[in-house]
Write a protein that holds these residues in place. Structure first.
Motif, PDB file in Angstrom:
ATOM      1  N   ASN A  37       0.719  -1.182  -0.085  1.00  0.00           N
ATOM      2  CA  ASN A  37      -0.067  -0.045   0.027  1.00  0.00           C
ATOM      3  C   ASN A  37       0.601   1.199   0.001  1.00  0.00           C
ATOM      4  N   THR A  39       0.413   5.535   0.702  1.00  0.00           N
ATOM      5  CA  THR A  39      -0.582   6.837   0.781  1.00  0.00           C
ATOM      6  C   THR A  39       0.387   8.037   0.912  1.00  0.00           C
ATOM      7  N   CYS A  76      -4.525   7.608  -2.018  1.00  0.00           N
ATOM      8  CA  CYS A  76      -4.221   6.373  -1.336  1.00  0.00           C
ATOM      9  C   CYS A  76      -4.435   5.245  -2.763  1.00  0.00           C
ATOM     10  N   PRO A 116     -10.003   3.004  -0.530  1.00  0.00           N
ATOM     11  CA  PRO A 116      -8.653   2.883  -0.053  1.00  0.00           C
ATOM     12  C   PRO A 116      -8.253   1.678   0.529  1.00  0.00           C
ATOM     13  N   THR A 117      -6.789   1.528   0.376  1.00  0.00           N
ATOM     14  CA  THR A 117      -6.136   0.504   0.989  1.00  0.00           C
ATOM     15  C   THR A 117      -6.973  -0.040   2.354  1.00  0.00           C
ATOM     16  N   LEU A 120      -5.731   1.017   5.582  1.00  0.00           N
ATOM     17  CA  LEU A 120      -5.706   2.556   5.703  1.00  0.00           C
ATOM     18  C   LEU A 120      -5.590   2.968   7.149  1.00  0.00           C
ATOM     19  N   HIS A 123      -2.088   3.287   8.006  1.00  0.00           N
ATOM     20  CA  HIS A 123      -1.428   4.379   7.387  1.00  0.00           C
ATOM     21  C   HIS A 123      -1.932   5.814   7.709  1.00  0.00           C
TER      22      HIS A 123
END
Length: 269
Positions: A37, A39, A76, A116-117, A120, A123
């Motif tokens: 991932n 961001t 992201c 998003p991932t 998240l 992150h």
């Protein structure tokens, strides 16, 4: 639909850098399927027009209160999206999100409603810590370097700073360009707040954190620098493992030589 990147070269450069790094991660074999991932905090590039953009998704709960992220904007990687696709089509495999005023939810604002991932929470917890600590770091990269992950399967390497000192000793550049070394987090469930909280704690001391039997997370001023630290640590791991495969224990740089590097490069540890 008009892209958020149109007439915004600095924002477009941020996305292009993410795409470039995504390509590197795939080429190195560190991003199987949808693994990894990225961001990037792009709040400083959010002009009034961006701030006025309506949401193109429902508000989504983050699952935690992150007070330093109020009104922040992030690009992201999307969940279940592949790095190789993010490299080619970043705006179809990533999205811009805005943190809502309650600091506990987000909404997608552009270009596509790409969720998003799945990491998240981890992150955003890291970004929240970075802002709260006054850091100028904007990027978080998580990936699965084969050599570094392999080393975490040896319990001897999981003790504090054992792996740091070993990797530093393999090549001078690692001591110079990863001066804080490598933090270690015992295995925790991916996407969990347990993992997020443990990572934030490690960031008090390190810029690169190893998730046992999982992967590496790196924070830096930009996505290229975050990638470079992981790449440098991986090179050291490759040198160590290559020497072992040749049948000998690598000598490594001595403590005296590493202290010399610390003084020469004015390193923090």
């Amino acid at each position: 639909m008009k892209s958020i990147l149109e007439s915004r070269p600095k924002l477009a450069k941020q996305v292009a850098d993410v795409a470039e790094v995504a390509g590197y991660l795939w080429q190195k074999g560190w991003a199987e399927r949808n693994g990894g991932n990225i961001t990037v905090n792009v709040t400083e590039l959010a002009d009034d027009e961006i701030k006025a953009l309506p949401a193109i998704s429902e508000k989504v709960q983050i699952g935690n209160m992150l007070p330093h992220l109020k009104g922040c904007y992030f690009f992201c990687k999307g969940t279940n999206k592949r790095m190789r696709d993010l490299a080619r089509w970043p705006m179809e495999n990533g999205s811009f999100i805005r943190i809502c005023d309650n600091c506990a939810s987000y909404e997608i604002i552009a270009d596509n409603p790409v969720k998003p991932t799945s990491e998240l929470a981890s992150h955003l917890s890291m970004h929240n810590y970075l802002i709260g600590s006054g850091s100028n770091y904007k990027a978080v990269v998580h990936t699965h370097p084969i050599d570094l992950v392999a080393m975490t399967h040896n319990p001897a390497f999981l003790k504090k700073d054992v792996l740091t000192k070993l990797l530093w000793s393999m090549i001078p550049e690692t001591r110079a360009f990863c001066p804080k070394g490598l933090g270690i987090i015992p295995y925790a469930l991916p996407s969990s707040f347990e993992l997020a909280d443990a990572t934030v704690k490690q960031l008090e001391e390190y810029d690169v954190v190893m998730w046992e039997k999982h992967g590496v997370c790196s924070v830096s001023e930009n996505v290229m620098e975050a990638f470079d630290m992981i790449d440098t640590l991986s090179k050291s791991a490759q040198i160590y493992l290559t020497a072992k495969s040749m049948g000998f224990e690598p000598e490594g740089l001595s403590d005296v030589l590493m202290e010399e590097l610390k003084v020469a490069f004015n390193l923090p540890k």
